[in-house]
Design an enzyme around this catalytic site. Structure first.
Site, short mmCIF file in Angstrom:
data_model
loop_
_atom_site.label_atom_id
_atom_site.label_comp_id
_atom_site.label_asym_id
_atom_site.label_seq_id
_atom_site.Cartn_x
_atom_site.Cartn_y
_atom_site.Cartn_z
N VAL A 109 0.84 -1.20 0.00
CA VAL A 109 0.00 0.00 0.00
C VAL A 109 0.87 1.24 0.00
O VAL A 109 1.83 1.34 0.78
CB VAL A 109 -0.90 0.00 1.26
CG1 VAL A 109 -1.68 1.28 1.38
CG2 VAL A 109 -1.83 -1.21 1.25
N CYS A 110 0.54 2.19 -0.88
CA CYS A 110 1.22 3.48 -0.89
C CYS A 110 0.29 4.47 -0.21
O CYS A 110 -0.66 4.96 -0.82
CB CYS A 110 1.50 3.92 -2.33
SG CYS A 110 2.30 5.52 -2.43
N LEU A 111 0.53 4.70 1.06
CA LEU A 111 -0.33 5.59 1.83
C LEU A 111 0.58 6.44 2.71
O LEU A 111 1.25 5.93 3.60
CB LEU A 111 -1.31 4.77 2.67
CG LEU A 111 -2.37 5.51 3.44
CD1 LEU A 111 -3.22 6.37 2.51
CD2 LEU A 111 -3.26 4.53 4.19
#
Length: 184
Positions: A84-86
């Site tokens: 996840v790119c958060l």
């Protein structure tokens, strides 16, 4: 809080006592899977994902590692690894946050408001920017195909649905039948 390990224990217990199904891995509380449902009124509504969580030794001072185990079509989720790119998890994590924040706020916000300008899945980002309707259709297609309860309880269900016309190598005949037929 007197120590990171006590805080970790407390956060995992809070998550387990909430409405989330939590499956510990290797009988520990540093690695586990969480059943996550797509947020209401989103393209992901009705989808169910198994999310892998790994807590570093320095948690809560260091952020957890979060990844989707079954496929999801989203600009900020790597399609192959599920990473996840958060920003709030990867860069601006704070010990004020806990695991409930991840599942009740951060991941739902990610699914509700994708950011195609910072993609991990370039295909999803490109499609979202070029053809919103087709992007929405593909998200729903992935939800139908990969984000059903059977995909998280039976990992082979996801794999066998990838290519329906390719055999999975298992015979569909009963155990009583003999492979092949004798020559006439």
């Amino acid at each position: 809080m007197s120590s990171p390990s006590k805080r970790r224990d407390m956060d995992v217990m809070k998550l387990m006592m909430s409405d989330y199904t939590v499956e510990p891995i290797n009988d520990g509380i540093t690695e586990f899977n969480v059943e996550f449902h797509g947020p209401k009124e989103s393209l992901y509504e009705g989808g169910v994902w198994k999310v892998r969580v790994e807590l570093p030794d320095a948690y809560p001072y260091k952020s957890p590692s979060i990844g989707f185990l079954n496929k999801i079509f989203h600009p900020n989720v790597d399609e192959l690894s599920g990473s996840v790119c958060l920003d709030v998890i990867n860069q601006s994590w704070s010990p004020m946050f806990d695991l409930l924040n991840v599942f009740e706020v951060f991941l739902p916000q990610l699914l509700l408001y994708p950011n195609p300008s910072d993609p991990l899945n370039g295909d999803a980002a490109s499609l979202m920017m070029k053809d919103q309707k087709q992007y929405e259709q593909k998200v729903k297609e992935y939800c139908e195909r990969y984000a059903k309860r059977e995909n998280i309880t039976n990992p082979e269900a996801e794999e066998s649905s990838d290519d329906d016309d390719i055999s999975d190598g298992r015979s569909t005949s009963s155990d009583d039948e003999v492979a092949g037929h004798p020559d006439p």
